[in-house]
Design a protein around this motif. Structure first.
Motif, PDB file in Angstrom:
ATOM      1  N   GLU A  97       0.627  -1.372   0.001  1.00  0.00           N
ATOM      2  CA  GLU A  97      -0.132   0.679   0.105  1.00  0.00           C
ATOM      3  C   GLU A  97       0.753   1.697  -0.071  1.00  0.00           C
ATOM      4  O   GLU A  97       0.793   2.623  -0.699  1.00  0.00           O
ATOM      5  N   ARG A  98       1.814   1.293   0.920  1.00  0.00           N
ATOM      6  CA  ARG A  98       2.751   2.304   0.558  1.00  0.00           C
ATOM      7  C   ARG A  98       3.745   2.527  -0.474  1.00  0.00           C
ATOM      8  O   ARG A  98       3.522   3.951  -1.366  1.00  0.00           O
ATOM      9  N   ILE A  99       3.681   1.711  -1.109  1.00  0.00           N
ATOM     10  CA  ILE A  99       4.426   2.129  -3.343  1.00  0.00           C
ATOM     11  C   ILE A  99       3.521   2.357  -4.028  1.00  0.00           C
ATOM     12  O   ILE A  99       3.794   2.989  -4.914  1.00  0.00           O
ATOM     13  N   MET A 119       5.556   7.872 -17.133  1.00  0.00           N
ATOM     14  CA  MET A 119       4.924   7.022 -16.275  1.00  0.00           C
ATOM     15  C   MET A 119       5.178   5.496 -16.073  1.00  0.00           C
ATOM     16  O   MET A 119       5.876   5.113 -15.070  1.00  0.00           O
ATOM     17  N   LYS A 120       5.543   4.884 -17.095  1.00  0.00           N
ATOM     18  CA  LYS A 120       5.635   3.401 -16.820  1.00  0.00           C
ATOM     19  C   LYS A 120       6.946   3.333 -16.037  1.00  0.00           C
ATOM     20  O   LYS A 120       7.359   2.654 -15.718  1.00  0.00           O
ATOM     21  N   GLU A 121       7.822   4.656 -17.292  1.00  0.00           N
ATOM     22  CA  GLU A 121       9.231   4.431 -16.531  1.00  0.00           C
ATOM     23  C   GLU A 121       9.722   4.575 -15.381  1.00  0.00           C
ATOM     24  O   GLU A 121      10.172   4.212 -14.762  1.00  0.00           O
ATOM     25  N   THR A 122       8.820   5.416 -14.674  1.00  0.00           N
ATOM     26  CA  THR A 122       8.565   6.332 -13.216  1.00  0.00           C
ATOM     27  C   THR A 122       8.235   4.986 -12.373  1.00  0.00           C
ATOM     28  O   THR A 122       8.874   4.769 -12.059  1.00  0.00           O
ATOM     29  N   LEU A 123       7.261   4.447 -13.460  1.00  0.00           N
ATOM     30  CA  LEU A 123       6.481   3.484 -11.717  1.00  0.00           C
ATOM     31  C   LEU A 123       7.500   1.976 -11.984  1.00  0.00           C
ATOM     32  O   LEU A 123       7.407   1.567 -10.824  1.00  0.00           O
ATOM     33  N   SER A 124       8.080   1.829 -13.073  1.00  0.00           N
ATOM     34  CA  SER A 124       9.106   0.466 -13.236  1.00  0.00           C
ATOM     35  C   SER A 124      10.638   0.956 -12.047  1.00  0.00           C
ATOM     36  O   SER A 124      10.431  -0.035 -11.437  1.00  0.00           O
ATOM     37  N   ASP A 128      11.408  -1.725  -9.029  1.00  0.00           N
ATOM     38  CA  ASP A 128      12.354  -1.927  -8.737  1.00  0.00           C
ATOM     39  C   ASP A 128      12.914  -1.789  -7.738  1.00  0.00           C
ATOM     40  O   ASP A 128      13.890  -2.586  -6.918  1.00  0.00           O
ATOM     41  N   GLN A 129      12.970  -0.154  -7.295  1.00  0.00           N
ATOM     42  CA  GLN A 129      13.945   0.381  -6.039  1.00  0.00           C
ATOM     43  C   GLN A 129      13.289  -0.506  -4.336  1.00  0.00           C
ATOM     44  O   GLN A 129      13.474  -0.601  -4.258  1.00  0.00           O
ATOM     45  N   ALA A 130      11.702  -0.721  -4.743  1.00  0.00           N
ATOM     46  CA  ALA A 130      10.954  -1.512  -4.003  1.00  0.00           C
ATOM     47  C   ALA A 130      11.012  -3.443  -3.521  1.00  0.00           C
ATOM     48  O   ALA A 130      10.874  -3.604  -2.648  1.00  0.00           O
ATOM     49  N   ASN A 148       2.711  -7.011  -7.330  1.00  0.00           N
ATOM     50  CA  ASN A 148       3.679  -8.476  -6.024  1.00  0.00           C
ATOM     51  C   ASN A 148       4.397  -8.715  -5.756  1.00  0.00           C
ATOM     52  O   ASN A 148       5.953  -8.169  -5.924  1.00  0.00           O
ATOM     53  N   LYS A 149       4.275  -8.736  -4.603  1.00  0.00           N
ATOM     54  CA  LYS A 149       5.502  -9.265  -3.493  1.00  0.00           C
ATOM     55  C   LYS A 149       5.086 -10.710  -3.007  1.00  0.00           C
ATOM     56  O   LYS A 149       4.820 -10.927  -1.528  1.00  0.00           O
TER      57      LYS A 149
END
Length: 179
Positions: A97-99, A119-124, A128-130, A148-149
């Motif tokens: 939820e935080r991500i 937008m897609k590049e930023t979200l990807s 990845d960082q999370a 998914n995690k």
């Protein structure tokens, strides 16, 4: 004689009204809703479905488990839901939820500015960082986002034109406090 006729006509009218109302309720609750629920459970990743009343309005509550293609599943749900708005119940965690909340800036900017590639590049990059797996698709109707995690999954369908078909998703852990 006139009083008896009025009484008989009134009783027959009430009886017919009661039968029609009862028939409508049986039709909606047993046949229509039962058919919606049965059809929705044939969609991969859908565990169960029910029509519930929230603030006096019916909505389809869809319990999910690892949906692999949110766009396809949502289109199938849209086809069978009729006039009922749809709320997905996923297996989110506070971390997911935080991500997702952090991603809202890029999502909203992408929708307003129309720069969906950025937008897609930023979200990807954020995913990845999370350390989460992002599945992001879109069409003319909505943006379909899955995080998914492990066994946990957050689903979000962001309608592009405010159609009101899909209501904000909720986590299965908050389902009891929602109802």
């Amino acid at each position: 004689m006139t009083r008896q006729r009025i009484t008989v006509i009134s009783l027959v009218s009430l009886l017919i009204f009661g039968l029609l109302l009862g028939g409508k309720l049986v039709y909606e609750n047993k046949w229509l809703y039962g058919s919606l629920i049965q059809k929705s459970q044939q969609i991969p990743g859908v565990l169960s479905a029910e029509v519930v009343e929230q603030q006096g309005l019916p909505e389809m509550m869809i319990n999910t488990d690892q949906i692999t293609n949110l766009q396809s599943s949502s289109q199938q749900l849209r086809n069978i839901s009729g006039k009922h708005p749809i709320r997905l119940v996923d297996h989110r965690t506070p971390e997911l939820e935080r991500i997702f909340q952090e991603m809202q800036f890029a999502i909203q900017e992408g929708m307003v500015m129309g720069n969906f590639t950025q937008m897609k590049e930023t979200l990807s990059s954020q995913a990845d960082q999370a350390g989460v797996v992002l599945d992001l698709t879109m069409d003319n109707e909505a943006i379909y986002l899955t995080l998914n995690k492990g066994e946990d999954q957050l689903l979000s369908i962001i309608e592009r034109h405010g159609q009101g078909v899909f209501l904000p998703s909720i986590g299965s852990s908050s389902l009891n406090s929602y109802q």
